[in-house]
Design an enzyme around this catalytic site. Structure first.
Site, PDB file in Angstrom:
ATOM      1  N   VAL A  79       1.978   6.340  -3.232  1.00 33.82           N
ATOM      2  CA  VAL A  79       2.477   7.068  -4.407  1.00 33.82           C
ATOM      3  C   VAL A  79       1.871   6.516  -5.691  1.00 33.82           C
ATOM      4  O   VAL A  79       1.410   7.272  -6.549  1.00 33.82           O
ATOM      5  CB  VAL A  79       4.016   7.016  -4.452  1.00 33.82           C
ATOM      6  CG1 VAL A  79       4.534   7.709  -5.721  1.00 33.82           C
ATOM      7  CG2 VAL A  79       4.617   7.678  -3.218  1.00 33.82           C
ATOM      8  N   ASP A 120       3.831 -11.415  -8.561  1.00 33.16           N
ATOM      9  CA  ASP A 120       4.601 -10.999  -7.395  1.00 33.16           C
ATOM     10  C   ASP A 120       6.035 -10.733  -7.808  1.00 33.16           C
ATOM     11  O   ASP A 120       6.765 -11.664  -8.182  1.00 33.16           O
ATOM     12  CB  ASP A 120       4.539 -12.089  -6.322  1.00 33.16           C
ATOM     13  CG  ASP A 120       5.127 -11.631  -4.996  1.00 33.16           C
ATOM     14  OD1 ASP A 120       5.812 -10.582  -4.976  1.00 33.16           O
ATOM     15  OD2 ASP A 120       4.916 -12.318  -3.981  1.00 33.16           O
ATOM     16  N   TYR A 125      17.508  -1.442   3.452  1.00 33.72           N
ATOM     17  CA  TYR A 125      16.570  -0.839   2.507  1.00 33.72           C
ATOM     18  C   TYR A 125      17.290   0.114   1.559  1.00 33.72           C
ATOM     19  O   TYR A 125      17.128   0.029   0.329  1.00 33.72           O
ATOM     20  CB  TYR A 125      15.480  -0.095   3.271  1.00 33.72           C
ATOM     21  CG  TYR A 125      14.647   0.823   2.406  1.00 33.72           C
ATOM     22  CD1 TYR A 125      13.764   0.305   1.470  1.00 33.72           C
ATOM     23  CD2 TYR A 125      14.756   2.213   2.517  1.00 33.72           C
ATOM     24  CE1 TYR A 125      13.000   1.142   0.659  1.00 33.72           C
ATOM     25  CE2 TYR A 125      13.998   3.051   1.716  1.00 33.72           C
ATOM     26  CZ  TYR A 125      13.127   2.508   0.797  1.00 33.72           C
ATOM     27  OH  TYR A 125      12.385   3.344  -0.007  1.00 33.72           O
TER      28      TYR A 125
END
Length: 318
Positions: free
Chosen positions: A12, A49, A141
């Site tokens: 994406v 990160d 998730y």
């Protein structure tokens, strides 16, 4: 207008950057972990990160809008002892660090790409998911994405920043990996699949359609502080999807008509209950709010999206 996109190496994020490079008045900036000179046409800025909970100082300087696509995504074969902690480290704490950097840089709008899994895994027959439904995340998730949504809303409202949340279902398009790629590979080889009796419908979204909506949300005044669902607005049964893909692949589809009850039982016996739910359950979304509030319609049809996906797959398969 400077737009920074996180997850620049993902499906994406890469597509959003590619689209922005051709949008008048838009300056695309790729937010990356590590700078890679000469990789890509747009400017890169090192964020670091996100799993470490901090963003490099000055990375968002001059940025007006952030499109946050970076995330630890749904993992089929989880190896972490504490999956929720692993998802939260990136999807929640990483988002928190990005929000803090955005507020310090004076970012005007923050667009979060979430997931339809926040709504749940299965929609009831005749009742597609909508933005008004209570959140019902079922796994680690989905819980992390719901927590990220809540964080974005609270933080932005506290700091006077506009927010937009977009919840896509399964995204397919050129370069798609994971289950969709495996399905194309299996169908392309003419191998039999036990899905011939699965008439349940599921919403999908072509990559081009998702990107078009995200670009719309960058500047649309009625997108401010709203959550949107997105799809191709043309839901397909599992059988219909497989048959269309097989035709595009130039292969014969061998779809064995195994009853859904038997298929569910067999998958559960081998520890694949989640796969059974995704294959046999219905998951449909209602995009009426997205259409009405933003005057938005999917610019790409399902057939066009599938054709682009298969063409890319055939050109790049090994």
């Amino acid at each position: 207008m400077q737009v920074l996109v996180t997850g620049a190496g993902g499906l994406v994020g890469m597509a959003v950057l590619g689209r922005l490079e051709h949008e008048q008045g838009m300056q695309a900036i790729a937010g990356v972990r590590v700078l890679a000179p000469g990789n890509g046409e747009c400017e890169q800025r090192m964020l670091g990160d996100l799993a470490e909970g901090r963003v490099a100082a000055g990375a968002l300087r001059g940025v007006e809008v952030v499109v946050h696509t970076a995330a630890r995504v749904h993992v089929m074969e989880e190896s972490e002892q504490d999956p929720l902690a692993a998802f939260r480290a990136v999807n929640v704490e990483g988002t928190r660090a990005l929000l803090k950097a955005a507020a310090q840089a004076g970012v005007r709008r923050f667009v979060l790409v979430s997931s339809i899994k926040v709504n749940g895994e299965v929609s009831l027959p005749g009742r597609p998911f909508s933005e008004q439904d209570a959140a019902n995340p079922q796994d680690a998730y989905a819980r992390s994405k719901w927590e990220a949504e809540q964080l974005v809303q609270a933080f932005c409202e506290q700091h006077g920043m506009e927010w937009v949340v977009v919840r896509p279902p399964l995204v397919y398009g050129p370069g798609v990996k994971a289950n969709f790629q495996r399905l194309m590979r299996t169908l392309g080889r003419g191998l039999p699949l036990p899905i011939g009796a699965l008439r349940n419908r599921r919403s999908l979204v072509a990559l081009d359609n998702l990107v078009d909506l995200l670009v719309t949300c960058l500047t649309h005044p009625r997108a401010v502080n709203q959550t949107f669902l997105v799809s191709d607005d043309d839901d397909l049964s599992v059988v219909a999807l497989a048959e269309r893909l097989a035709r595009l692949l130039g292969s014969r589809s061998w779809l064995l008509p195994i009853p859904a009850t038997y298929l569910r039982a067999a998958l559960r016996l081998i520890g694949r209950a989640g796969v059974a739910q995704r294959l046999c359950g219905e998951l449909r979304v209602d995009i009426e709010k997205t259409r009405a509030l933003l005057d938005w319609h999917p610019p790409v049809t399902v057939d066009e999206g599938l054709a682009r996906t298969v063409t890319h797959y055939l050109e790049h398969r090994h």
